[in-house]
Design an enzyme around this catalytic site. Structure first.
Site, PDB file in Angstrom:
ATOM      1  N   TRP A 102      52.758  27.507 -12.942  1.00  0.00           N
ATOM      2  CA  TRP A 102      52.414  26.728 -14.143  1.00  0.00           C
ATOM      3  C   TRP A 102      53.658  26.370 -14.939  1.00  0.00           C
ATOM      4  O   TRP A 102      53.795  25.242 -15.420  1.00  0.00           O
ATOM      5  CB  TRP A 102      51.410  27.485 -15.009  1.00  0.00           C
ATOM      6  CG  TRP A 102      50.108  27.737 -14.307  1.00  0.00           C
ATOM      7  CD1 TRP A 102      49.507  28.944 -14.088  1.00  0.00           C
ATOM      8  CD2 TRP A 102      49.221  26.764 -13.726  1.00  0.00           C
ATOM      9  NE1 TRP A 102      48.330  28.776 -13.410  1.00  0.00           N
ATOM     10  CE2 TRP A 102      48.127  27.457 -13.177  1.00  0.00           C
ATOM     11  CE3 TRP A 102      49.256  25.375 -13.614  1.00  0.00           C
ATOM     12  CZ2 TRP A 102      47.073  26.805 -12.525  1.00  0.00           C
ATOM     13  CZ3 TRP A 102      48.205  24.729 -12.970  1.00  0.00           C
ATOM     14  CH2 TRP A 102      47.135  25.440 -12.431  1.00  0.00           C
ATOM     15  N   ASP A 169      52.900  27.995 -23.338  1.00  0.00           N
ATOM     16  CA  ASP A 169      51.608  27.859 -22.655  1.00  0.00           C
ATOM     17  C   ASP A 169      50.940  29.236 -22.684  1.00  0.00           C
ATOM     18  O   ASP A 169      51.380  30.159 -21.996  1.00  0.00           O
ATOM     19  CB  ASP A 169      51.852  27.384 -21.210  1.00  0.00           C
ATOM     20  CG  ASP A 169      50.572  27.279 -20.390  1.00  0.00           C
ATOM     21  OD1 ASP A 169      49.494  27.659 -20.895  1.00  0.00           O
ATOM     22  OD2 ASP A 169      50.657  26.809 -19.235  1.00  0.00           O
ATOM     23  N   LYS A 193      40.058  30.065 -19.833  1.00  0.00           N
ATOM     24  CA  LYS A 193      40.461  31.417 -19.437  1.00  0.00           C
ATOM     25  C   LYS A 193      39.962  32.432 -20.465  1.00  0.00           C
ATOM     26  O   LYS A 193      39.321  33.405 -20.112  1.00  0.00           O
ATOM     27  CB  LYS A 193      41.983  31.526 -19.291  1.00  0.00           C
ATOM     28  CG  LYS A 193      42.635  30.429 -18.437  1.00  0.00           C
ATOM     29  CD  LYS A 193      42.594  30.732 -16.961  1.00  0.00           C
ATOM     30  CE  LYS A 193      42.995  29.599 -16.035  1.00  0.00           C
ATOM     31  NZ  LYS A 193      44.174  28.832 -16.322  1.00  0.00           N
TER      32      LYS A 193
HETATM   33  C1  PLP Z   1      44.995  27.694 -15.587  1.00  0.00           C
HETATM   34  C2  PLP Z   1      46.342  27.480 -16.180  1.00  0.00           C
HETATM   35  C3  PLP Z   1      46.881  26.195 -16.354  1.00  0.00           C
HETATM   36  C4  PLP Z   1      46.169  24.946 -15.885  1.00  0.00           C
HETATM   37  O1  PLP Z   1      45.162  24.660 -16.763  1.00  0.00           O
HETATM   38  P1  PLP Z   1      44.243  23.342 -16.611  1.00  0.00           P
HETATM   39  O2  PLP Z   1      43.407  23.444 -17.847  1.00  0.00           O
HETATM   40  O3  PLP Z   1      43.495  23.465 -15.346  1.00  0.00           O
HETATM   41  O4  PLP Z   1      45.133  22.155 -16.643  1.00  0.00           O
HETATM   42  C5  PLP Z   1      48.110  26.087 -16.956  1.00  0.00           C
HETATM   43  N1  PLP Z   1      48.798  27.173 -17.366  1.00  0.00           N
HETATM   44  C6  PLP Z   1      48.323  28.418 -17.206  1.00  0.00           C
HETATM   45  C7  PLP Z   1      49.115  29.585 -17.697  1.00  0.00           C
HETATM   46  C8  PLP Z   1      47.070  28.607 -16.615  1.00  0.00           C
HETATM   47  O5  PLP Z   1      46.586  29.856 -16.459  1.00  0.00           O
END
Ligand code: PLP
Length: 358
Positions: A102, A169, A193
């Site tokens: 990511w 993020d 999540k």
């Molecule tokens: C799941 C995840 C993403 C991707 O998220 P989307 O909403 O599917 O674009 C990005 N960063 C992290 C840390 C994630 O766990």
């Protein structure tokens, strides 16, 4: 029968959130309208949006500190684009801590906007740790990091302080632990999540860092436009926002972040203690960097896979397979995961040990 769902995302939400969201699909707060059909301009939905935005700041202790909250669409992946679009100067540069797929994804998108610098990378060890010894260029337009690496089960325990705005993020550990959130200038997190259903992304941004960019930003990608329209520049994802609000209310009723953090530590300790004790399992992540949200482990002997898989599946456990780039197992134990489910998993691991010995 409800499963013990250890899926990494979309993932478990509190039972009462599922129940209230289901009720609102039929009749939202006695309006005679479904949350799926009510106008986003109605006073009921405007109140939902206002409460959700305010509660985010309250829970993170960010009230009156110059932050704005947005609930947008496009997932964390669209923020990979929106962040450089808003923060990187033409001919500018951004710095990245490469802690996994990511983190790397955010960097790749930024490459279309300017220079990207990797300050450190744990890639040679398949991202099983968090690098700590690095320098961030003082002339970077921003520094980007990923607080919790969902795939590998690593989590940043400390964050660098730097002159550049810090962008993080937090998709897989938002609202899971106490810290000084004012250290961050921009936080983003896909809802699915640890907050709600897929379909909305939470963005928390310090307003002062915006509007300094020397490029043209299309309105739909412009944080300032979304702020000016109070997160309703276009039709917001009403159901995902309402369900996220229900989770935030649930979190507040559990003592907020300080309350849930204790429970998260207890759950993770239970599982890591078993991984370290049980000779038939091995942890994946470097111990000092272990995530309290995604617990990664493998079998000491891969030949036992069929036996273990059968055991956990018959224990009503779901979503335990590791990400394809790591293999093994991953137990995602987000805020909403009851300790009872973690106890079922630990008991299954102990049962597995007995089977192997006999
Ligand atoms: C799941 C995840 C993403 C991707 O998220 P989307 O909403 O599917 O674009 C990005 N960063 C992290 C840390 C994630 O766990």
């Amino acid at each position: 029968m409800k499963k013990h769902n250890f899926s990494a995302g979309p993932s478990i939400l509190p039972t009462e959130v599922f129940e209230k969201a289901a009720a609102a699909v039929l009749n939202l707060n006695n309006t005679g309208l479904s949350i799926l059909e009510i106008s986003h301009r109605s006073k009921e939905f405007v109140a939902i949006m206002e409460e959700a935005r305010a509660l985010v700041l309250e829970l993170l202790n960010l009230e009156n500190k110059g932050y704005q909250v947005l609930f947008l669409q496009g997932g964390a992946s669209l923020e990979f684009l929106r962040v450089p679009q808003n923060l990187m100067q033409v001919g500018g540069k951004a710095a990245f801590l490469d802690t996994g797929v990511w983190a790397n994804g955010a960097m790749k998108v930024a490459q279309d906007f300017g220079e990207t610098v990797i300050v450190a990378s744990s890639k040679p060890k398949n991202y099983n740790y968090i690098p700590t010894d690095y320098t961030i260029p003082t002339d970077a337009d921003y520094f980007h990091c990923t607080s919790n690496n969902t795939i590998y089960g690593t989590q940043m325990k400390t964050f660098p302080s730097t002159k550049a705005p810090v962008v993080c993020d937090m998709s897989s550990d938002i609202f899971s632990r106490s810290m000084d959130y004012s250290k961050f200038d921009l936080i983003y997190a896909g809802a699915q999540k640890n907050m709600g259903p897929a379909g909305t992304t939470l963005i928390i941004v310090k307003e002062a860092i915006l509007g300094k960019n020397n490029r043209t930003i299309p309105n739909i990608l412009n944080y300032q436009q979304h702020i000016a329209k109070e997160s309703m520049y276009n039709t917001p994802p009403v159901f995902a926002i309402y369900t996220s609000l229900l989770t935030l209310q649930w979190l507040k009723s559990k003592g907020g972040i300080a309350g849930i953090e204790k429970l998260n530590e207890t759950k993770a300790n239970l599982l890591y203690t078993e991984i370290d004790r049980n000779p038939y399992f091995e942890g994946v992540a470097n111990k000092a960097d272990r995530s309290l949200m995604n617990v990664t482990f493998t079998l000491a002997n891969p030949e036992h896979k069929e036996t273990f898989d059968q055991l956990w599946q018959s224990a009503n456990i779901s979503g335990l397979n590791g990400h394809r780039s790591v293999g093994g197992y991953r137990a995602s134990i987000y805020n909403a995961m009851p300790i009872e489910s973690v106890e079922v998993l630990v008991a299954t691991m102990q049962e597995f040990e007995k089977r192997i010995i006999n």
